[in-house]
Design a protein around this motif. Structure first.
Motif, PDB file in Angstrom:
ATOM      1  N   LYS A   1     122.037  11.372 -73.413  1.00  9.59           N
ATOM      2  CA  LYS A   1     121.506  11.743 -72.112  1.00  9.59           C
ATOM      3  C   LYS A   1     122.677  12.009 -71.167  1.00  9.59           C
ATOM      4  CE  LYS A   1     118.497  10.045 -68.482  1.00  9.59           C
ATOM      5  NZ  LYS A   1     117.668   8.952 -68.017  1.00  9.59           N
ATOM      6  N   PRO A   2     122.707  13.174 -70.509  1.00  5.09           N
ATOM      7  CA  PRO A   2     123.829  13.464 -69.603  1.00  5.09           C
ATOM      8  C   PRO A   2     123.769  12.590 -68.348  1.00  5.09           C
ATOM      9  CG  PRO A   2     122.181  15.192 -69.457  1.00  5.09           C
ATOM     10  CD  PRO A   2     121.744  14.261 -70.561  1.00  5.09           C
ATOM     11  N   THR A   3     124.948  12.176 -67.839  1.00  4.50           N
ATOM     12  CA  THR A   3     125.045  11.376 -66.624  1.00  4.50           C
ATOM     13  C   THR A   3     124.966  12.325 -65.431  1.00  4.50           C
ATOM     14  OG1 THR A   3     126.488   9.851 -67.779  1.00  4.50           O
ATOM     15  CG2 THR A   3     126.459   9.716 -65.385  1.00  4.50           C
ATOM     16  N   PRO A   4     124.032  12.067 -64.493  1.00  2.00           N
ATOM     17  CA  PRO A   4     123.924  12.967 -63.341  1.00  2.00           C
ATOM     18  C   PRO A   4     125.132  12.841 -62.420  1.00  2.00           C
ATOM     19  CG  PRO A   4     122.436  11.103 -63.097  1.00  2.00           C
ATOM     20  CD  PRO A   4     123.047  11.003 -64.462  1.00  2.00           C
ATOM     21  N   GLU A   5     125.432  13.914 -61.718  1.00  7.17           N
ATOM     22  CA  GLU A   5     126.559  13.949 -60.789  1.00  7.17           C
ATOM     23  C   GLU A   5     126.245  13.082 -59.568  1.00  7.17           C
ATOM     24  OE1 GLU A   5     128.676  17.272 -57.918  1.00  7.17           O
ATOM     25  OE2 GLU A   5     127.304  17.918 -59.477  1.00  7.17           O
ATOM     26  N   ASP A   6     127.249  12.349 -59.069  1.00  5.89           N
ATOM     27  CA  ASP A   6     127.074  11.502 -57.892  1.00  5.89           C
ATOM     28  C   ASP A   6     127.104  12.383 -56.643  1.00  5.89           C
ATOM     29  OD1 ASP A   6     126.918   9.475 -56.056  1.00  5.89           O
ATOM     30  OD2 ASP A   6     129.001   8.830 -56.306  1.00  5.89           O
ATOM     31  N   ILE A   7     125.968  12.474 -55.960  1.00  2.00           N
ATOM     32  CA  ILE A   7     125.880  13.316 -54.773  1.00  2.00           C
ATOM     33  C   ILE A   7     125.694  12.492 -53.501  1.00  2.00           C
ATOM     34  CG2 ILE A   7     124.991  15.309 -56.034  1.00  2.00           C
ATOM     35  CD1 ILE A   7     122.200  14.521 -54.878  1.00  2.00           C
ATOM     36  N   ALA A   8     125.917  11.192 -53.580  1.00  3.40           N
ATOM     37  CA  ALA A   8     125.678  10.312 -52.444  1.00  3.40           C
ATOM     38  C   ALA A   8     126.473  10.735 -51.207  1.00  3.40           C
ATOM     39  CB  ALA A   8     126.010   8.870 -52.806  1.00  3.40           C
ATOM     40  N   GLN A   9     127.751  11.045 -51.374  1.00  4.68           N
ATOM     41  CA  GLN A   9     128.575  11.422 -50.231  1.00  4.68           C
ATOM     42  C   GLN A   9     128.074  12.717 -49.608  1.00  4.68           C
ATOM     43  OE1 GLN A   9     130.814   9.422 -48.883  1.00  4.68           O
ATOM     44  NE2 GLN A   9     131.126  10.872 -47.232  1.00  4.68           N
ATOM     45  N   GLU A  10     127.663  13.683 -50.439  1.00  5.86           N
ATOM     46  CA  GLU A  10     127.137  14.937 -49.912  1.00  5.86           C
ATOM     47  C   GLU A  10     125.861  14.708 -49.108  1.00  5.86           C
ATOM     48  OE1 GLU A  10     126.662  17.869 -53.012  1.00  5.86           O
ATOM     49  OE2 GLU A  10     128.531  17.233 -53.941  1.00  5.86           O
ATOM     50  N   VAL A  11     125.000  13.827 -49.597  1.00  5.05           N
ATOM     51  CA  VAL A  11     123.756  13.522 -48.895  1.00  5.05           C
ATOM     52  C   VAL A  11     124.055  12.876 -47.552  1.00  5.05           C
ATOM     53  CG1 VAL A  11     121.670  12.091 -48.963  1.00  5.05           C
ATOM     54  CG2 VAL A  11     122.369  13.361 -50.994  1.00  5.05           C
ATOM     55  N   LEU A  12     124.990  11.910 -47.523  1.00  7.08           N
ATOM     56  CA  LEU A  12     125.354  11.263 -46.267  1.00  7.08           C
ATOM     57  C   LEU A  12     125.931  12.258 -45.261  1.00  7.08           C
ATOM     58  CD1 LEU A  12     126.950   7.936 -47.513  1.00  7.08           C
ATOM     59  CD2 LEU A  12     124.746   8.229 -46.376  1.00  7.08           C
TER      60      LEU A  12
ATOM     61  N   HIS B   1     125.371  15.488 -45.157  1.00  2.23           N
ATOM     62  CA  HIS B   1     124.288  16.366 -44.709  1.00  2.23           C
ATOM     63  C   HIS B   1     123.426  15.676 -43.658  1.00  2.23           C
ATOM     64  CE1 HIS B   1     121.127  19.333 -44.703  1.00  2.23           C
ATOM     65  NE2 HIS B   1     120.239  18.378 -44.966  1.00  2.23           N
ATOM     66  N   ARG B   2     123.080  14.410 -43.901  1.00 10.63           N
ATOM     67  CA  ARG B   2     122.273  13.662 -42.922  1.00 10.63           C
ATOM     68  C   ARG B   2     123.012  13.520 -41.604  1.00 10.63           C
ATOM     69  NH1 ARG B   2     119.805   8.745 -46.562  1.00 10.63           N
ATOM     70  NH2 ARG B   2     118.346  10.010 -47.738  1.00 10.63           N
ATOM     71  N   ALA B   3     124.305  13.236 -41.674  1.00 10.46           N
ATOM     72  CA  ALA B   3     125.097  13.074 -40.451  1.00 10.46           C
ATOM     73  C   ALA B   3     125.167  14.382 -39.664  1.00 10.46           C
ATOM     74  CB  ALA B   3     126.503  12.595 -40.785  1.00 10.46           C
ATOM     75  N   SER B   4     125.223  15.512 -40.356  1.00 13.86           N
ATOM     76  CA  SER B   4     125.315  16.794 -39.659  1.00 13.86           C
ATOM     77  C   SER B   4     123.991  17.202 -39.033  1.00 13.86           C
ATOM     78  CB  SER B   4     125.797  17.885 -40.619  1.00 13.86           C
ATOM     79  OG  SER B   4     124.799  18.162 -41.591  1.00 13.86           O
ATOM     80  N   THR B   5     122.881  16.644 -39.488  1.00 15.19           N
ATOM     81  CA  THR B   5     121.578  17.025 -38.931  1.00 15.19           C
ATOM     82  C   THR B   5     121.134  16.119 -37.796  1.00 15.19           C
ATOM     83  OG1 THR B   5     120.379  15.690 -40.566  1.00 15.19           O
ATOM     84  CG2 THR B   5     120.805  18.008 -41.116  1.00 15.19           C
ATOM     85  N   VAL B   6     121.813  14.991 -37.577  1.00 12.58           N
ATOM     86  CA  VAL B   6     121.448  14.074 -36.505  1.00 12.58           C
ATOM     87  C   VAL B   6     122.348  14.336 -35.313  1.00 12.58           C
ATOM     88  CG1 VAL B   6     121.311  11.651 -35.816  1.00 12.58           C
ATOM     89  CG2 VAL B   6     120.691  12.325 -38.132  1.00 12.58           C
TER      90      VAL B   6
END
Length: 193
Positions: free
Chosen positions: A28-39, A41-46
């Protein structure tokens, strides 16, 4: 008796599944860590605001009652009152810094505290484990009290006090995270109204 054909087919099937399991490309492939990108993105929308984080008296154990002083909407002042911006300890020039002896009663020591250093930081510099939460004058966790119950206005100046009423300060209570000494006095830490 044992059916030889069934045994051979069962054993062959089992070996086939084991071999397929260990072949490359079946893991099973390990998914890419996107946590920093999500944070990000959230910071740029607030949108940014000048409002402090919401806190509540109950953080410091003072209960929810009285968390909001006064009955009006935030920012409204009665009859031309000016909003108290607080005391800015960083505005004190180095040549005007004064030092006061503050007795920390429960810790059993008297230390010298500058008028541009809050009481909580001064106690922590002595490696005392003093209570606190917000460090912004918005809760009661760091509460302290003038040992003899005298009016705290006579002994400290707050850089920010969004929690204590004038009545509570007149009974000697203060927020050690934003309280700066103006004279010598004795302080009881971990005391709230």
């Amino acid at each position: 008796m044992v059916d030889t054909l069934g045994l051979v087919l069962g054993l062959g099937g089992a070996l086939t599944f084991v071999a397929l399991h260990f072949l490359k490309g079946t893991e099973k492939p390990t998914p890419e860590d996107i946590a920093q990108e999500v944070l990000e993105h959230r910071a740029s929308t607030v949108s940014e605001t000048d409002f402090p984080e919401p806190y509540n008296r109950s953080i410091g154990g003072g209960g929810g009652a009285g968390a909001i002083a006064g009955g009006g909407a935030e920012g409204e002042l009665e009859g031309g009152e000016e909003e108290d911006e607080g005391f800015d300890p960083e505005a004190i020039p180095e040549d005007e810094v004064e030092y006061f002896d503050v007795e920390f009663v429960k810790e059993g020591e008297t230390i010298e505290v500058a008028n541009n250093e809050n009481l909580l930081d001064a106690g922590e510099d002595e490696d005392w484990d003093l209570p606190y939460a917000c460090r912004q004058g918005q809760c009661l966790s760091c509460g302290g009290r003038v040992a003899d119950g005298s009016d705290a206005h006579d002994f400290v100046e707050h850089s920010n006090n969004e929690t204590l009423s004038d009545d509570e300060m007149e009974k000697g209570y203060m927020l050690t995270c934003t309280a700066y000494p103006t004279t010598d006095f004795s302080l009881e830490t971990n005391e709230t109204p």
